[in-house]
Scaffold this active site. Sequence first.
Site, short mmCIF file in Angstrom:
data_model
loop_
_atom_site.label_atom_id
_atom_site.label_comp_id
_atom_site.label_asym_id
_atom_site.label_seq_id
_atom_site.Cartn_x
_atom_site.Cartn_y
_atom_site.Cartn_z
N THR A 218 1.00 -1.18 -0.11
CA THR A 218 0.09 0.06 0.02
C THR A 218 0.91 1.28 -0.25
O THR A 218 1.94 1.13 -0.31
CB THR A 218 -0.95 0.06 1.37
OG1 THR A 218 -1.84 1.04 1.31
CG2 THR A 218 -0.13 0.00 2.46
N ASN A 219 0.38 2.30 0.34
CA ASN A 219 0.95 3.60 0.25
C ASN A 219 0.69 4.58 1.85
O ASN A 219 -0.35 3.99 2.21
CB ASN A 219 0.92 4.34 -0.92
CG ASN A 219 -0.59 4.73 -1.21
OD1 ASN A 219 -1.37 5.30 -0.47
ND2 ASN A 219 -1.19 3.92 -2.39
#
Length: 409
Positions: A218-219
């Site tokens: 993810t980020n």
Amino acid sequence: MTFYQDKNVLLAVTGGVAAYKAAELTRLLIKAKANVKVVMTDAAQEFIPAKTLAVLSTHPVLTDASWQGAGSEVDHVRLAKWADLIVLAPLTANTLAKLALGLADNALTATIMASTARKIAVPAMNDAMWSNPAVQRNVDQLKKDDFDFIGPTSGFLAEGYEAKGRMVEPAEIVTAITDLAWDGFQDAIFEEKPLVGKKIVVTAGGTREPIDPVRYLTNKSSGKMGYALAEAARAAGATVTLVAATSRPVNPAIRVNLVGDTREMLAAVQKEMAVADVYIGAAAVSDFRVAEVSEHKVKKRGDEHMILDLVQNPDILKTVGEAKKPGQVVVGFAAETENLIENAQAKLVKKHADLIVANNVLEAGAGFNKDTNKVTLVTADQDPIRVAAKLKTEVAEDIIALVADLLTS
Ligand code: CTP
């Protein structure tokens, strides 16, 4: 179309040394496509001849001599009615005081008194004069009377030293006026609730691309910008669906569809767009996903390296942009670290978007997981709108105001 196109701007020049900069200001306003007329005091003409401003503005300048000479009291009323916007630059302490008191003892003050146009004061004076309590009282009064102020700034004064009192440079005045006018436009939009009857789909958060049953890629996205946009769209009267990869508290009037990975987000968005008027892609979408998601938890195999094979994800914004129906408005974001406007303009074209909200993620006050953002709004037809660093909730209102504008244009 630029902000100034076909706007009647009355430049009111009073008697300070910065009056010579009125020539440059006139030229820049005309270059920005405004219609410019000038009114000036006798004192201003000691610093710059009326003839210079008449030639540059291509209109006769109203002065005390021409006002009385014409023998017509209606000169100032006619000019006051003509103006959409009055810019007082430079504004001296003396005229500032007259305006605060409501005096109309010359052509310039009489014109201002007779006008209901938006008034922008650009003071220029000696630093001691500017900080004088009487001047500050008058400034407060004019602010109460709805005058907007640009400057003064600190810089090298005519007196030969650095201090606060300098008139803001003409080029900066031209952009500052656009920003002020933009704020006013935005306030009006939220009073009018222009999005009543409109359906808006907003994406938020960082998508999660599974690696195995317990891990994902993810980020850093917090989803704050997307959630703020959903709230602002609702405040403007829209029916809002939030397709979110991150869960946050939100107004119950907003329908939330929680998703995980990019393909799931795309499917949810496509379904909503069949009946929606606006798409706003605020999510930080993973450009890649793991090629083969492991059915079981990936175990350490004793080697020091682990290679994940990634494949490209669909581009949600581009897919929505390409499938855009007439009347639909598509908005994307551009997180950049260089060449902000150029890259945003390229994304606008490539993804068939109507608006790109661009931010330089390296800049202070912008970017991931913060409460503030500093963005530039890039569209195909208007000049880029630079929005000063402010709360994401406020930036969201600016974006929604522009979306409302795009829907009707
Ligand atoms: N976006 C999307 N789907 C993707 C990647 C991005 O919908 N697979 C959207 C984002 O939600 C954002 C816009 O595209 O609204 C721009 O995202 P950004 O990361 O700035 O650009 P990219 O298209 O990924 O291009 P690059 O990373 O090369 O700058």
